[in-house]
Scaffold this motif. Structure first.
Motif, mmCIF file in Angstrom:
data_model
loop_
_atom_site.group_PDB
_atom_site.id
_atom_site.type_symbol
_atom_site.label_atom_id
_atom_site.label_comp_id
_atom_site.label_asym_id
_atom_site.label_seq_id
_atom_site.Cartn_x
_atom_site.Cartn_y
_atom_site.Cartn_z
ATOM 1 N N THR A 63 0.839 -1.199 0.000
ATOM 2 C CA THR A 63 0.000 0.000 0.000
ATOM 3 C C THR A 63 0.873 1.247 0.000
ATOM 4 N N PHE A 64 0.772 2.022 -1.044
ATOM 5 C CA PHE A 64 1.491 3.284 -1.184
ATOM 6 C C PHE A 64 1.053 4.248 -0.089
ATOM 7 N N ASP A 65 2.018 4.920 0.533
ATOM 8 C CA ASP A 65 1.697 5.890 1.589
ATOM 9 C C ASP A 65 1.420 7.245 0.940
ATOM 10 N N PHE A 66 0.179 7.437 0.533
ATOM 11 C CA PHE A 66 -0.213 8.645 -0.186
ATOM 12 C C PHE A 66 0.048 9.893 0.638
ATOM 13 N N GLN A 67 -0.376 9.881 1.888
ATOM 14 C CA GLN A 67 -0.284 11.100 2.685
ATOM 15 C C GLN A 67 1.164 11.478 2.972
ATOM 16 N N ALA A 68 2.027 10.486 3.180
ATOM 17 C CA ALA A 68 3.439 10.778 3.408
ATOM 18 C C ALA A 68 4.063 11.402 2.166
ATOM 19 N N ALA A 69 3.706 10.884 0.993
ATOM 20 C CA ALA A 69 4.232 11.456 -0.256
ATOM 21 C C ALA A 69 3.689 12.858 -0.491
ATOM 22 N N LEU A 70 2.402 13.059 -0.193
ATOM 23 C CA LEU A 70 1.799 14.385 -0.349
ATOM 24 C C LEU A 70 2.470 15.385 0.587
ATOM 25 N N ASN A 71 2.686 14.985 1.828
ATOM 26 C CA ASN A 71 3.313 15.873 2.808
ATOM 27 C C ASN A 71 4.779 16.144 2.482
ATOM 28 N N SER A 72 5.380 15.281 1.658
ATOM 29 C CA SER A 72 6.775 15.482 1.233
ATOM 30 C C SER A 72 6.860 16.315 -0.042
ATOM 31 N N ASN A 73 5.701 16.815 -0.507
ATOM 32 C CA ASN A 73 5.630 17.644 -1.727
ATOM 33 C C ASN A 73 6.019 16.879 -2.987
ATOM 34 N N CYS A 74 5.731 15.580 -2.989
ATOM 35 C CA CYS A 74 5.944 14.795 -4.208
ATOM 36 C C CYS A 74 4.843 15.096 -5.218
ATOM 37 N N ARG A 75 5.175 14.988 -6.489
ATOM 38 C CA ARG A 75 4.187 15.124 -7.565
ATOM 39 C C ARG A 75 3.495 13.779 -7.725
ATOM 40 N N ILE A 76 2.251 13.685 -7.290
ATOM 41 C CA ILE A 76 1.517 12.418 -7.317
ATOM 42 C C ILE A 76 0.450 12.473 -8.405
ATOM 43 N N THR A 77 0.424 11.452 -9.222
ATOM 44 C CA THR A 77 -0.614 11.288 -10.229
ATOM 45 C C THR A 77 -1.238 9.909 -10.032
ATOM 46 N N ILE A 78 -2.221 9.588 -10.843
ATOM 47 C CA ILE A 78 -2.908 8.308 -10.694
ATOM 48 C C ILE A 78 -2.929 7.572 -12.032
ATOM 49 N N GLY A 79 -2.682 6.267 -11.960
ATOM 50 C CA GLY A 79 -2.755 5.405 -13.146
ATOM 51 C C GLY A 79 -3.551 4.160 -12.825
ATOM 52 N N THR A 80 -3.991 3.466 -13.848
ATOM 53 C CA THR A 80 -4.797 2.262 -13.646
ATOM 54 C C THR A 80 -3.992 0.984 -13.744
ATOM 55 N N ASP A 81 -2.752 1.061 -14.286
ATOM 56 C CA ASP A 81 -2.019 -0.131 -14.693
ATOM 57 C C ASP A 81 -2.838 -0.815 -15.797
ATOM 58 N N GLY A 82 -2.488 -2.041 -16.158
ATOM 59 C CA GLY A 82 -3.188 -2.709 -17.249
ATOM 60 C C GLY A 82 -4.443 -3.419 -16.777
ATOM 61 N N ALA A 83 -5.309 -3.753 -17.739
ATOM 62 C CA ALA A 83 -6.596 -4.358 -17.397
ATOM 63 C C ALA A 83 -6.464 -5.805 -16.941
ATOM 64 N N SER A 84 -5.291 -6.417 -17.082
ATOM 65 C CA SER A 84 -5.141 -7.778 -16.575
ATOM 66 C C SER A 84 -4.745 -7.795 -15.110
ATOM 67 N N SER A 85 -4.447 -6.637 -14.554
ATOM 68 C CA SER A 85 -4.112 -6.592 -13.121
ATOM 69 C C SER A 85 -4.967 -5.560 -12.395
ATOM 70 N N ASN A 86 -6.175 -5.281 -12.956
ATOM 71 C CA ASN A 86 -6.968 -4.220 -12.331
ATOM 72 C C ASN A 86 -8.411 -4.644 -12.005
ATOM 73 N N ASN A 87 -9.316 -4.937 -12.855
ATOM 74 C CA ASN A 87 -9.300 -5.374 -14.241
ATOM 75 C C ASN A 87 -10.009 -4.391 -15.176
ATOM 76 N N ASN A 88 -10.003 -3.120 -14.857
ATOM 77 C CA ASN A 88 -10.563 -2.142 -15.777
ATOM 78 C C ASN A 88 -9.654 -0.918 -15.816
ATOM 79 N N LEU A 89 -10.007 0.041 -16.654
ATOM 80 C CA LEU A 89 -9.203 1.244 -16.835
ATOM 81 C C LEU A 89 -9.969 2.486 -16.394
ATOM 82 N N SER A 90 -10.811 2.333 -15.394
ATOM 83 C CA SER A 90 -11.645 3.431 -14.927
ATOM 84 C C SER A 90 -10.891 4.282 -13.913
#
Length: 417
Positions: free
Chosen positions: A273-300
């Motif tokens: 589990t990615f530590d979103f809040q720690a990265a946000l508080n560190s001023n990291c540039r955070i974006t969101i991706g879906t990865d591929g549909a075989s490990s998700n299983n959708n692209l929503s």
């Protein structure tokens, strides 16, 4: 062609939006624009920013449900890579079109691709009118026949970049530190810097990757190892980043590299589990991706946002972590910035606009639009999508969608056999 969006809800006000020359030229009530294509919202459609998917393998839509409930390296080595070896150029084209169709339907106007046959990804993105970074994938273990010299990488990149559709960029995509040896990775980095191209790589996805890296590279984490070779820059996309130290986050923030957070895939493969809040508080540039549909299983991306928010709360044990406005910004403005798009619903910004249905049952009560988009919405609320000044979905319809689905289904037959 000019587009006039009439009587839309924007920031709780009723207004019109005029699009000219791929740009939002005017926002005001009662705009007149003779000859423009008119989209009448009748106060029932809100204008919001569309989504930007910063890490995916789009043609893996053909492998949706193909090999589920397996550990990452078993999944890759014994199932996915053997299946991918059977894919030809048309499979990639058909699978990419299917994935783009799904993304458009869920309000996404951009994807950051890492997959084979990049020319097919370029063709599909151009035909369907979306923005994309198409990665030139690089795998090169020591002594591997797939290793290519810096000169060959440069030649391949320039050839792909020679004739590309508007809104599409070419990126270099070394797969990961465990599939690209140090000398080959240095060659990729050299070419990316010379040609000013984005660079896209998996990073710190699993504990095994981190432990192997520390053992093989004098105690360095994957982030520290990549930084030692000059990989990290403002144009570097780091997919997953699940296992980061405080020092890793400091490096990423200082280099302004882009974290591509993929919560659903991380959960499904038990990567962590990615530590979103720690990265946000560190001023990291955070974006969101879906990865591929075989490990998700959708692209929503709407579903991805909800998982991102919930995972942030669980990781921090804090219900105030992963606020809806922070998650929405990661999926929209942050992603657009990483993609080099001047996005925003204001005059002078790029004409990327999503119209969502306010009267949909998932959008009522309507106290907080950003909360509804993150926690409640699904693809069915996405009504119309404008990308780079062109309508690519109107009233839930995408041109040619029946043919796209039929073609993809034919390609799936070889894997079914």
């Amino acid at each position: 062609m000019s587009i006039l969006i009439k009587n839309t809800v924007l920031d709780n006000n009723i207004t019109d939006i005029l699009v000219e020359n791929k740009t939002i030229s005017r926002i005001a009530p009662h705009i007149e624009a003779p000859g423009a294509k008119v989209i009448e919202c009748d106060r029932h459609l809100a204008a919001v920013l569309p989504f930007y998917n910063t890490h995916t393998h789009t043609a893996m839509s053909l492998l949706r449900g193909y090999a589920d409930d397996l550990a990452l390296f078993t999944w890759l080595n014994e199932h996915i890579w053997p299946a991918e070896a059977k894919m030809d150029a048309h499979d990639i084209y058909a699978g990419t079109r299917l994935g783009i169709l799904e993304m458009i339907k869920s309000g996404c106007c951009y994807f950051n691709e890492m997959y084979w046959f990049p020319e097919e990804g370029i063709r599909a993105a151009g035909e369907m009118g979306v923005r994309a970074d198409i990665g030139l994938v690089h795998l090169a273990l020591p002594g591997s026949s797939t290793a290519r010299s810096a000169e060959q990488i440069r030649e391949d990149a320039l050839k792909l970049r020679n004739d590309i559709p508007d809104g599409v960029r070419i990126a270099l995509a070394p797969h990961a530190i465990y599939t690209v040896c140090e000398s080959a990775l240095r060659d990729v980095v050299q070419v990316a810097a010379e040609l000013e191209m984005p660079l896209h790589i998996h990073c710190s996805e699993t504990l095994r990757e981190v432990e192997d890296c520390r053992r093989e590279h004098n105690g360095l984490t994957p982030v520290e190892y990549l930084d030692s070779m000059g990989v990290l820059s403002e144009g570097t996309f780091l997919a997953h980043c699940v296992h980061l130290t405080g020092h890793d986050r400091e490096i990423i923030a200082e280099r302004k590299a882009v974290i591509c957070h993929c919560p659903v895939s991380n959960m499904k493969l038990c990567s962590g589990t990615f530590d979103f809040q720690a990265a946000l508080n560190s001023n990291c540039r955070i974006t969101i991706g879906t990865d591929g549909a075989s490990s998700n299983n959708n692209l929503s991306m709407v579903e991805e946002m909800k998982f991102a928010a919930l995972a942030a709360k669980l990781k921090s044990n804090d219900p105030t972590a992963g606020k809806d406005e922070d998650i929405l910004r990661c999926a929209t403005l942050n992603g657009a910035s990483a993609a080099g798009v001047n996005a925003g619903l204001s005059e002078g910004c790029a004409a990327d606009i999503l119209l969502v249905e306010l009267d949909h049952c998932r959008m009522v009560g309507d106290y907080n639009l950003s909360a509804n988009l993150v926690y409640s919405a699904d693809s069915s609320v996405m009504h119309t999508l404008i990308c780079n000044g062109k309508v690519i979905m109107e009233d839930h319809r995408v041109p040619g969608e029946e043919e796209i689905i039929a073609d993809a289904r034919k390609c799936c037959d070889k894997f079914r056999r």
